[in-house]
Design a protein around this motif. Structure first.
Motif, PDB file in Angstrom:
ATOM      1  N   ALA A  21       0.828  -1.203   0.000  1.00  0.00           N
ATOM      2  CA  ALA A  21       0.000   0.000   0.000  1.00  0.00           C
ATOM      3  C   ALA A  21       0.865   1.257   0.000  1.00  0.00           C
ATOM      4  O   ALA A  21       0.567   2.238  -0.702  1.00  0.00           O
ATOM      5  N   ALA A  22       1.959   1.215   0.764  1.00  0.00           N
ATOM      6  CA  ALA A  22       2.834   2.383   0.877  1.00  0.00           C
ATOM      7  C   ALA A  22       3.526   2.725  -0.438  1.00  0.00           C
ATOM      8  O   ALA A  22       3.812   3.900  -0.698  1.00  0.00           O
ATOM      9  N   VAL A  23       3.803   1.700  -1.262  1.00  0.00           N
ATOM     10  CA  VAL A  23       4.497   1.981  -2.525  1.00  0.00           C
ATOM     11  C   VAL A  23       3.510   2.239  -3.667  1.00  0.00           C
ATOM     12  O   VAL A  23       3.926   2.357  -4.827  1.00  0.00           O
ATOM     13  N   GLY A  24       2.213   2.341  -3.345  1.00  0.00           N
ATOM     14  CA  GLY A  24       1.257   2.828  -4.324  1.00  0.00           C
ATOM     15  C   GLY A  24       0.321   1.817  -4.948  1.00  0.00           C
ATOM     16  O   GLY A  24      -0.472   2.166  -5.826  1.00  0.00           O
ATOM     17  N   HIS A  25       0.374   0.553  -4.495  1.00  0.00           N
ATOM     18  CA  HIS A  25      -0.550  -0.430  -5.045  1.00  0.00           C
ATOM     19  C   HIS A  25      -1.913  -0.343  -4.375  1.00  0.00           C
ATOM     20  O   HIS A  25      -2.022   0.037  -3.200  1.00  0.00           O
ATOM     21  N   ASP A  26      -2.949  -0.691  -5.115  1.00  0.00           N
ATOM     22  CA  ASP A  26      -4.275  -0.874  -4.527  1.00  0.00           C
ATOM     23  C   ASP A  26      -4.318  -2.313  -4.017  1.00  0.00           C
ATOM     24  O   ASP A  26      -4.343  -3.260  -4.814  1.00  0.00           O
ATOM     25  N   VAL A  27      -4.301  -2.469  -2.710  1.00  0.00           N
ATOM     26  CA  VAL A  27      -4.146  -3.801  -2.113  1.00  0.00           C
ATOM     27  C   VAL A  27      -5.498  -4.365  -1.718  1.00  0.00           C
ATOM     28  O   VAL A  27      -6.307  -3.683  -1.063  1.00  0.00           O
ATOM     29  N   LEU A  28      -5.713  -5.601  -2.105  1.00  0.00           N
ATOM     30  CA  LEU A  28      -6.894  -6.356  -1.724  1.00  0.00           C
ATOM     31  C   LEU A  28      -6.430  -7.508  -0.852  1.00  0.00           C
ATOM     32  O   LEU A  28      -5.408  -8.133  -1.142  1.00  0.00           O
ATOM     33  N   GLY A  29      -7.141  -7.798   0.216  1.00  0.00           N
ATOM     34  CA  GLY A  29      -6.745  -8.877   1.117  1.00  0.00           C
ATOM     35  C   GLY A  29      -7.804  -9.950   1.172  1.00  0.00           C
ATOM     36  O   GLY A  29      -8.958  -9.668   1.533  1.00  0.00           O
ATOM     37  N   LEU A  30      -7.444 -11.175   0.819  1.00  0.00           N
ATOM     38  CA  LEU A  30      -8.396 -12.279   0.864  1.00  0.00           C
ATOM     39  C   LEU A  30      -8.564 -12.746   2.305  1.00  0.00           C
ATOM     40  O   LEU A  30      -7.583 -13.067   2.986  1.00  0.00           O
ATOM     41  N   VAL A  31      -9.804 -12.784   2.773  1.00  0.00           N
ATOM     42  CA  VAL A  31     -10.100 -13.264   4.122  1.00  0.00           C
ATOM     43  C   VAL A  31     -11.279 -14.232   4.049  1.00  0.00           C
ATOM     44  O   VAL A  31     -12.186 -14.059   3.235  1.00  0.00           O
ATOM     45  N   ARG A  32     -11.252 -15.224   4.908  1.00  0.00           N
ATOM     46  CA  ARG A  32     -12.338 -16.199   4.949  1.00  0.00           C
ATOM     47  C   ARG A  32     -13.600 -15.571   5.544  1.00  0.00           C
ATOM     48  O   ARG A  32     -13.513 -14.670   6.383  1.00  0.00           O
ATOM     49  N   PRO A  33     -14.755 -16.065   5.141  1.00  0.00           N
ATOM     50  CA  PRO A  33     -16.008 -15.561   5.722  1.00  0.00           C
ATOM     51  C   PRO A  33     -15.999 -15.697   7.241  1.00  0.00           C
ATOM     52  O   PRO A  33     -15.519 -16.687   7.794  1.00  0.00           O
ATOM     53  N   GLY A  34     -16.501 -14.690   7.923  1.00  0.00           N
ATOM     54  CA  GLY A  34     -16.587 -14.712   9.373  1.00  0.00           C
ATOM     55  C   GLY A  34     -15.382 -14.134  10.088  1.00  0.00           C
ATOM     56  O   GLY A  34     -15.419 -13.946  11.306  1.00  0.00           O
ATOM     57  N   ARG A  35     -14.306 -13.851   9.346  1.00  0.00           N
ATOM     58  CA  ARG A  35     -13.108 -13.284   9.978  1.00  0.00           C
ATOM     59  C   ARG A  35     -13.237 -11.774  10.115  1.00  0.00           C
ATOM     60  O   ARG A  35     -13.826 -11.095   9.271  1.00  0.00           O
ATOM     61  N   ALA A 212       8.155  -9.516   1.734  1.00  0.00           N
ATOM     62  CA  ALA A 212       7.378  -8.352   1.296  1.00  0.00           C
ATOM     63  C   ALA A 212       8.150  -7.528   0.266  1.00  0.00           C
ATOM     64  O   ALA A 212       7.595  -7.126  -0.768  1.00  0.00           O
ATOM     65  N   THR A 213       9.432  -7.281   0.527  1.00  0.00           N
ATOM     66  CA  THR A 213      10.205  -6.474  -0.427  1.00  0.00           C
ATOM     67  C   THR A 213      10.453  -7.236  -1.722  1.00  0.00           C
ATOM     68  O   THR A 213      10.500  -6.645  -2.800  1.00  0.00           O
ATOM     69  N   ALA A 214      10.601  -8.560  -1.632  1.00  0.00           N
ATOM     70  CA  ALA A 214      10.784  -9.358  -2.845  1.00  0.00           C
ATOM     71  C   ALA A 214       9.533  -9.325  -3.710  1.00  0.00           C
ATOM     72  O   ALA A 214       9.608  -9.223  -4.943  1.00  0.00           O
ATOM     73  N   LEU A 219       6.613  -7.417  -8.493  1.00  0.00           N
ATOM     74  CA  LEU A 219       5.471  -6.763  -9.133  1.00  0.00           C
ATOM     75  C   LEU A 219       5.920  -5.712 -10.136  1.00  0.00           C
ATOM     76  O   LEU A 219       5.206  -5.430 -11.110  1.00  0.00           O
ATOM     77  N   ASP A 220       7.084  -5.150  -9.924  1.00  0.00           N
ATOM     78  CA  ASP A 220       7.626  -4.149 -10.852  1.00  0.00           C
ATOM     79  C   ASP A 220       8.345  -4.785 -12.033  1.00  0.00           C
ATOM     80  O   ASP A 220       8.793  -4.067 -12.939  1.00  0.00           O
ATOM     81  N   LYS A 221       8.484  -6.126 -12.013  1.00  0.00           N
ATOM     82  CA  LYS A 221       9.220  -6.817 -13.071  1.00  0.00           C
ATOM     83  C   LYS A 221       8.371  -7.981 -13.592  1.00  0.00           C
ATOM     84  O   LYS A 221       8.629  -9.149 -13.291  1.00  0.00           O
ATOM     85  N   PRO A 222       7.361  -7.687 -14.387  1.00  0.00           N
ATOM     86  CA  PRO A 222       6.422  -8.717 -14.826  1.00  0.00           C
ATOM     87  C   PRO A 222       7.037  -9.798 -15.697  1.00  0.00           C
ATOM     88  O   PRO A 222       6.440 -10.872 -15.858  1.00  0.00           O
TER      89      PRO A 222
END
Length: 314
Positions: A21-35, A212-214, A219-222
């Motif tokens: 998020a800090a480096v500018g991505h729109d981050v989505l987090g997968l979570v199980r129902p009920g969490r 995280a840094t890797a 992500l910057d090197k597709p």
């Protein structure tokens, strides 16, 4: 870029989400129902509610979210592992690495896939293993066989999808078994971790922040695909780093235990873990991702974690 992190609330995900998020991505987090999703939202991610093992539900949720990349860090590893029952303890994680991986790739609908592998599953041999070295196919401890099979399946699915597998070393950092309050460190403090058979296993460690840094670099090197070892620069034998960790913790020096005797207590996987693992080489990741680990070796990193733990306890 819209990045979906599967495993967003785990040891790795909790460090990765705020960084992405800090480096500018729109981050989505997968979570199980009920969490509870409050912590995830506070870290800068939009929750995507679905179970990775529910193929249809996951497909609907992920396709609504429409990520450009999916980072697969899903595991279900218990806080304490019985090495004699490794296959049992890893069964839920094995399912996430097989069925869960297939479901994520299907749901991703062409988005880039980055998955978590292991860098200590190489066939034991001399020297450090690069990514071309064979995985552990000969003399594999029985309890490790289903773990390895699941990893091979994950890697095959990810690479066939044109994705990238990050083979991680022994994970440390907050929330891990090597954290100040982790199960391994508690055993070291109690003098319950011996040097089995000489402590010849060569450990490649990976701090959660390094994963995280890797990922951020990847992500910057597709165009970077295949497999890469994400480990520290200087893997060290157990006989070197374990006494250093004990000293940093103010714990008793580890005792020596013959492999034959230890096998009765921890089984063949426990002995192999302490005395037979091969370290991994990170040169390819350093070159292709322009990535560097936070600490060059676990001796430095674990000492820093121990110092942080002491400071936090004051």
């Amino acid at each position: 870029m819209r990045v979906l992190v599967a495993g967003a609330t785990g040891v790795i995900g909790s460090r990765m989400v705020p960084l992405l998020a800090a480096v500018g991505h729109d981050v989505l987090g997968l979570v199980r129902p009920g969490r509870d999703t409050a912590a995830l939202t506070a870290a800068g991610a939009e929750p995507v509610v679905a179970d990775a093992l529910d193929r249809d539900g996951l497909r609907r949720a992920v396709r609504r979210a429409a990520p450009d990349a999916v980072v697969h860090m899903l595991t279900a590893i218990p806080a304490e592992i019985d090495p004699k029952r490794l296959a049992r303890d890893f069964a839920p994680t094995n399912r996430l690495r097989t069925e869960g991986t297939a479901n994520l790739i299907d749901a991703a609908a062409g988005a880039r896939i980055i998955s978590q592998g292991l860098a200590y599953a190489y066939q034991p041999s001399e020297g450090l293993a690069d990514e071309d070295a064979p995985l552990w196919r000969t003399g594999t401890p029985k309890q490790f066989v289903p773990v390895l099979e699941a990893l091979v399946h994950l890697e095959r699915l990810t690479t066939l999808a044109g994705g990238l597998v990050l083979r991680l070393g022994h994970l440390y950092g907050p929330g891990s078994i090597y954290a100040a309050d982790g199960s391994f460190v508690r055993q070291v403090r109690a003098g319950k971790v011996p040097l089995v058979g000489g402590g010849n296993s060569v450990f490649s460690f990976t701090h959660a922040d390094d994963v995280a840094t890797a990922v951020a670099a990847a992500l910057d090197k597709p165009d970077v695909t295949g497999v890469l070892n994400i480990v520290d620069d200087r893997p060290v034998p157990l006989r070197e780093w374990l006494p250093e960790l004990a000293a940093a913790l103010g714990a008793p020096a580890p005792k020596k235990a013959p492999a034959a005797l230890a096998r009765l207590a921890v089984g063949s996987w426990g002995v192999a873990f302490m005395n037979g693992l091969r370290g991994a080489d990170n040169a390819r990741a350093r070159l292709r991702l322009d990535w560097r680990p936070r600490y060059a070796s676990a001796i430095e990193g674990l000492a820093a974690e121990a110092a942080d733990g002491k400071a936090g306890a004051v």
